[in-house]
Write an enzyme that holds these catalytic residues in place. Sequence first.
Site, PDB file in Angstrom:
ATOM      1  N   LYS A 184      10.507 -68.916  33.937  1.00 32.05           N
ATOM      2  CA  LYS A 184      10.583 -68.451  35.322  1.00 32.05           C
ATOM      3  C   LYS A 184       9.803 -69.395  36.225  1.00 32.05           C
ATOM      4  O   LYS A 184       8.802 -69.990  35.807  1.00 32.05           O
ATOM      5  CB  LYS A 184      10.006 -67.034  35.364  1.00 32.05           C
ATOM      6  CG  LYS A 184      10.134 -66.271  36.659  1.00 32.05           C
ATOM      7  CD  LYS A 184       9.573 -64.870  36.444  1.00 32.05           C
ATOM      8  CE  LYS A 184       9.563 -64.030  37.711  1.00 32.05           C
ATOM      9  NZ  LYS A 184       9.009 -62.678  37.446  1.00 32.05           N
ATOM     10  N   SER A 188      11.664 -58.939  39.014  1.00 34.56           N
ATOM     11  CA  SER A 188      11.666 -60.226  39.688  1.00 34.56           C
ATOM     12  C   SER A 188      12.102 -61.389  38.783  1.00 34.56           C
ATOM     13  O   SER A 188      12.340 -62.491  39.285  1.00 34.56           O
ATOM     14  CB  SER A 188      10.276 -60.520  40.257  1.00 34.56           C
ATOM     15  OG  SER A 188       9.313 -60.655  39.219  1.00 34.56           O
ATOM     16  N   SER A 243       9.286 -56.203  35.862  1.00 28.81           N
ATOM     17  CA  SER A 243      10.019 -57.410  36.242  1.00 28.81           C
ATOM     18  C   SER A 243      10.672 -58.170  35.095  1.00 28.81           C
ATOM     19  O   SER A 243      11.482 -59.070  35.338  1.00 28.81           O
ATOM     20  CB  SER A 243       9.096 -58.369  37.005  1.00 28.81           C
ATOM     21  OG  SER A 243       8.841 -57.872  38.289  1.00 28.81           O
TER      22      SER A 243
END
Length: 459
Positions: A77, A152, A176
């Site tokens: 990420k 997220s 997330s």
Amino acid sequence: MHALTAAELGPLYRSGELSPVEVVRAVIAQVERLEPRLHATWAFAPEAALAAAAASEARHRRGAPLSALDGVPVMPKENIGTRGLPKPLGCAAVDCVPEPEHSPPAARLDEAGCVFVARTTMPDYGMLSSGLSSLHAAARNPWNPERTPGGSSAGAGAAAAAGYGPLHLGTDIGGSIRLPAGWCGVVGFKPSLGRIPIDPPYAGRCAGPMTRCVADAALMMAVLARPDWRDASSLPPQDIAWDRLDDIELRGLRLALLLDAGWGLPLDPEHAAVVCAAARVFEAAGCIVEPLAPFTTPAMAAGIDRFWRMRSWLDLQALAPERRERVLPFIRDWAAPAAGYGAADVFHGHAQMAALRDAAVAACRRFDFVLSPVAPVPAFPALYASPTNDPASAMAHIGFTLPFNMSEQPAISVPAGMTADGLPIGLQIAGARHDDLGVLRLARAWERLRPPLPPWPMT
């Protein structure tokens, strides 16, 4: 080749039947084919990836791979700091300065010989459970690009489902990792707090694997759980048998079934049906399943929401006005009420983290594991910031995931079924604090017990 798991690639590399270069080329081709629709990646670097794959190929030819993951493609990420790349946090307001060194999770993957192909996208500051971003085009769900992948760890969920290689790394502070994993039909593991060193550490914040199968998540854990002095809150190193996933006796296990989070959005009937069906499958295998009453209160959720609003409001106030205007309006609107909070509001809000931790640990202590939905609703429209798309109820969908961040318990999302219109539904399995391996083992047992799932999307 892009769809092979890491567990499959390792033996093929070692035998010489496949080359890391061949596999990385196949992943690059898959990314190039689907990215115009999915928008899941940032800092896509095919040339650097092929050079790293060639170095891995040479190590395998010498019989000296760095680890079981040497040569396996990976996508961290974008908030996982990697040397030489900025860390934009999905936000157009962030001043992008290259990172001087790898963060702990990136360092472990690099030491293992993984091939970094790209970074995966996220919403502004990781503050949304969607793929909406002021910096990137909105990430899309491979099962239906009109729907969100969640967030997220938005790009990571979409990339794993779309076959952008086997390994993806997300972060999780309220769901997330597990929310996008559930909505994208992949495995997303949030380990115990401190199991994977992270920088900066924060209450409830974890990094964790996002993969297509539990075995690959365990392979990542064997690498990621190694110590790093930069995380002063990390757990002491332990010799954990991550490769022994099948060592579990189901008969007699006490499982809780949690179908009411105690606050937030009501549970969608299709999600409830899938989770209840999973509980019946475990019961047929010899587990003892009992209902678990809600233990999170609206006051706990509201307090934590106030605390996080204040934290974001302070971050926004630290920006120059012209930079602040670049942040997604939804996040600015969500944080705005914090301007009127007093010290007591923030203190009592922060105290709800401990209140929720204690309530979760007390509620779960009679059980070996807890079964629940991951999310109360299916994946919502891709251009929504949250299921309600309303800043006043921005957290209404994290009632099943948030408690296990605050309680520091390991929790995983595993695919469990589909809605009538073809969207994935995730099953969450949570375990006792520090029983990361137990959660992975029960998730692996579920993979073997569950009914067949449809083929991967966009093949």
